[in-house]
Write a protein that holds these residues in place. Structure first.
Motif, PDB file in Angstrom:
ATOM      1  N   ASN A  20       0.842  -1.188   0.000  1.00 48.66           N
ATOM      2  CA  ASN A  20       0.000   0.000   0.000  1.00 48.66           C
ATOM      3  C   ASN A  20       0.873   1.232   0.000  1.00 48.66           C
ATOM      4  N   VAL A  21       0.461   2.228  -0.783  1.00 46.61           N
ATOM      5  CA  VAL A  21       1.245   3.449  -0.893  1.00 46.61           C
ATOM      6  C   VAL A  21       0.469   4.607  -0.310  1.00 46.61           C
ATOM      7  N   TYR A  22       1.038   5.259   0.680  1.00 45.62           N
ATOM      8  CA  TYR A  22       0.460   6.459   1.278  1.00 45.62           C
ATOM      9  C   TYR A  22       1.519   7.547   1.206  1.00 45.62           C
ATOM     10  N   ALA A  23       1.496   8.310   0.133  1.00 46.43           N
ATOM     11  CA  ALA A  23       2.607   9.212  -0.142  1.00 46.43           C
ATOM     12  C   ALA A  23       2.428  10.568   0.492  1.00 46.43           C
ATOM     13  N   MET A  24       3.527  11.080   1.047  1.00 43.46           N
ATOM     14  CA  MET A  24       3.499  12.433   1.569  1.00 43.46           C
ATOM     15  C   MET A  24       3.394  13.439   0.438  1.00 43.46           C
ATOM     16  N   HIS A  25       4.007  13.143  -0.730  1.00 46.95           N
ATOM     17  CA  HIS A  25       3.897  14.054  -1.862  1.00 46.95           C
ATOM     18  C   HIS A  25       2.421  14.355  -2.100  1.00 46.95           C
ATOM     19  N   ILE A  26       2.108  15.603  -2.465  1.00 46.24           N
ATOM     20  CA  ILE A  26       0.711  15.958  -2.707  1.00 46.24           C
ATOM     21  C   ILE A  26       0.171  15.081  -3.831  1.00 46.24           C
ATOM     22  N   ALA A  27      -0.954  14.447  -3.580  1.00 44.81           N
ATOM     23  CA  ALA A  27      -1.469  13.403  -4.466  1.00 44.81           C
ATOM     24  C   ALA A  27      -2.031  13.963  -5.765  1.00 44.81           C
ATOM     25  N   GLU A  28      -2.140  13.086  -6.753  1.00 50.49           N
ATOM     26  CA  GLU A  28      -2.692  13.425  -8.059  1.00 50.49           C
ATOM     27  C   GLU A  28      -4.091  14.017  -7.926  1.00 50.49           C
ATOM     28  N   SER A 109      17.003  20.636  -8.427  1.00 50.70           N
ATOM     29  CA  SER A 109      15.633  20.731  -8.939  1.00 50.70           C
ATOM     30  C   SER A 109      15.412  19.717 -10.053  1.00 50.70           C
ATOM     31  N   VAL A 110      16.440  19.481 -10.871  1.00 48.88           N
ATOM     32  CA  VAL A 110      16.350  18.469 -11.924  1.00 48.88           C
ATOM     33  C   VAL A 110      16.268  17.076 -11.301  1.00 48.88           C
ATOM     34  N   VAL A 111      17.113  16.838 -10.297  1.00 44.43           N
ATOM     35  CA  VAL A 111      17.063  15.558  -9.573  1.00 44.43           C
ATOM     36  C   VAL A 111      15.675  15.355  -8.978  1.00 44.43           C
ATOM     37  N   GLY A 112      15.125  16.413  -8.385  1.00 46.51           N
ATOM     38  CA  GLY A 112      13.805  16.327  -7.779  1.00 46.51           C
ATOM     39  C   GLY A 112      12.724  15.979  -8.793  1.00 46.51           C
ATOM     40  N   VAL A 113      12.756  16.631  -9.952  1.00 49.22           N
ATOM     41  CA  VAL A 113      11.759  16.361 -10.991  1.00 49.22           C
ATOM     42  C   VAL A 113      11.834  14.903 -11.441  1.00 49.22           C
ATOM     43  N   ILE A 114      13.052  14.420 -11.691  1.00 51.09           N
ATOM     44  CA  ILE A 114      13.225  13.044 -12.161  1.00 51.09           C
ATOM     45  C   ILE A 114      12.725  12.051 -11.117  1.00 51.09           C
ATOM     46  N   VAL A 115      13.131  12.264  -9.861  1.00 54.02           N
ATOM     47  CA  VAL A 115      12.720  11.362  -8.780  1.00 54.02           C
ATOM     48  C   VAL A 115      11.205  11.366  -8.618  1.00 54.02           C
ATOM     49  N   LEU A 116      10.613  12.548  -8.588  1.00 54.83           N
ATOM     50  CA  LEU A 116       9.169  12.668  -8.390  1.00 54.83           C
ATOM     51  C   LEU A 116       8.386  12.094  -9.565  1.00 54.83           C
ATOM     52  N   LEU A 117       8.913  12.271 -10.773  1.00 52.13           N
ATOM     53  CA  LEU A 117       8.240  11.735 -11.952  1.00 52.13           C
ATOM     54  C   LEU A 117       8.222  10.214 -11.920  1.00 52.13           C
ATOM     55  N   PHE A 118       9.367   9.602 -11.612  1.00 48.17           N
ATOM     56  CA  PHE A 118       9.428   8.148 -11.543  1.00 48.17           C
ATOM     57  C   PHE A 118       8.564   7.610 -10.403  1.00 48.17           C
ATOM     58  N   GLN A 119       8.548   8.325  -9.275  1.00 48.15           N
ATOM     59  CA  GLN A 119       7.726   7.857  -8.155  1.00 48.15           C
ATOM     60  C   GLN A 119       6.239   7.959  -8.477  1.00 48.15           C
ATOM     61  N   ILE A 121       4.891   7.695 -11.426  1.00 48.67           N
ATOM     62  CA  ILE A 121       4.554   6.683 -12.432  1.00 48.67           C
ATOM     63  C   ILE A 121       4.671   5.263 -11.886  1.00 48.67           C
ATOM     64  N   LEU A 122       5.759   4.993 -11.148  1.00 51.52           N
ATOM     65  CA  LEU A 122       6.046   3.621 -10.715  1.00 51.52           C
ATOM     66  C   LEU A 122       5.473   3.269  -9.347  1.00 51.52           C
ATOM     67  N   LEU A 123       5.412   4.260  -8.433  1.00 54.28           N
ATOM     68  CA  LEU A 123       5.020   3.960  -7.053  1.00 54.28           C
ATOM     69  C   LEU A 123       3.727   4.635  -6.616  1.00 54.28           C
ATOM     70  N   ALA A 124       3.107   5.398  -7.517  1.00 52.13           N
ATOM     71  CA  ALA A 124       1.886   6.143  -7.192  1.00 52.13           C
ATOM     72  C   ALA A 124       2.111   7.163  -6.087  1.00 52.13           C
ATOM     73  N   HIS A 125       3.341   7.638  -5.954  1.00 51.79           N
ATOM     74  CA  HIS A 125       3.647   8.756  -5.062  1.00 51.79           C
ATOM     75  C   HIS A 125       3.328  10.038  -5.797  1.00 51.79           C
ATOM     76  N   GLY A 126       2.610  10.933  -5.165  1.00 54.75           N
ATOM     77  CA  GLY A 126       2.346  12.218  -5.787  1.00 54.75           C
ATOM     78  C   GLY A 126       1.514  12.057  -7.045  1.00 54.75           C
ATOM     79  N   GLY A 127       1.870  12.819  -8.088  1.00 57.19           N
ATOM     80  CA  GLY A 127       1.110  12.746  -9.329  1.00 57.19           C
ATOM     81  C   GLY A 127       1.682  13.676 -10.370  1.00 57.19           C
ATOM     82  N   LEU A 128       1.150  13.608 -11.565  1.00 57.29           N
ATOM     83  CA  LEU A 128       1.631  14.455 -12.644  1.00 57.29           C
ATOM     84  C   LEU A 128       1.099  15.879 -12.521  1.00 57.29           C
TER      85      LEU A 128
END
Length: 238
Positions: A20-28, A109-119, A121-128
């Motif tokens: 189960n994924v409960y992400a701190m990143h603001i959700a989609e 900021s580039v590292v952050g974008v890449i990490v957040l984008l993969f998370q 897509i792959l882990l349902a952390h945050g959103g697009l």
């Protein structure tokens, strides 16, 4: 030593795999469209400058690209470790303090974008749709504070500088996220909303920030002892 480090990173990655994924990143879809758009606009210039800096920093030494990949993997693994703090969200380390120390806030900021984008897509952390907002908090605000603290303190005590940069940068990420949520949902007033969000996150985030600070010191010293040449090049181009 390299084998031990690889094993450590693999174990950390295994710990991020949860049913189960409960992400701190603001959700989609969680932010109103206007606020989501505002944060994309804020994040865009940092990412554009960061991409230019990645190109200039890595052109002098190909091994710097490997180092950049390492700090991106470190951020991905740490920020995927989840400790539930409230229904629908959780606390976790950010990992972007290390990239800020080594490469500066724009590359982070580039590292952050890449990490957040993969998370997303792959882990349902945050959103697009909330990628801009999450980048502002984890990929911009936190790294800026980490970079400033490290640069200010490194000549006095490098180990303390790294620890405080990672620890405080982590907490700033949650501070900014709480501001973003309070601005979007100011029920009862912005101040009350901010206190509600930040107090919930801080219960689990303060000890996590301390752990992240300690772990970042260990990783930084490992990199310093094995990639001294690359760090010298980075210090010259900053």
């Amino acid at each position: 030593m390299t084998k031990k480090f690889t094993l450590l990173m693999m174990m950390a990655f295994v710990l991020t795999i949860t049913p189960n994924v409960y992400a701190m990143h603001i959700a989609e879809g969680f932010l109103p469209p206007t606020w989501a758009g505002v944060y994309f606009v804020i994040a865009a210039p940092f990412v554009i400058i960061g991409l230019k800096q990645v190109r200039s920093k890595s052109s002098s030494n190909k091994d710097i690209k490997m180092l950049l990949g390492l700090v991106a993997a470190y951020a991905f693994i740490l920020s995927a470790m989840k400790i539930p703090s409230v229904t629908g969200s959780c606390s976790h380390p950010t990992g972007t303090g290390l990239s800020a120390i080594l490469f500066g806030p724009f590359v982070s900021s580039v590292v952050g974008v890449i990490v957040l984008l993969f998370q997303a897509i792959l882990l349902a952390h945050g959103g697009l749709t909330t990628l801009g907002a999450n980048t502002v908090s984890m990929g911009i605000a936190g790294p800026i504070v980490s970079y400033i603290l490290y640069r200010a303190l490194k000549n006095k005590n490098k180990r303390v500088a790294v620890f405080l940069a990672a620890c405080i940068g982590d907490l700033v990420t949650y501070f900014v996220t709480s501001v973003q949520l309070a601005l979007a949902f100011p029920g009862g007033g912005f101040g009350a909303a901010f206190i509600k969000f930040f107090s919930i996150f801080s219960i689990t985030q303060i000890p996590l920030a301390i752990v992240e600070g300690i772990l970042t010191v260990v990783i930084f010293e490992f990199i310093e002892s094995h990639s001294g040449k690359e760090l010298e090049i980075l210090s010259e181009v900053k």
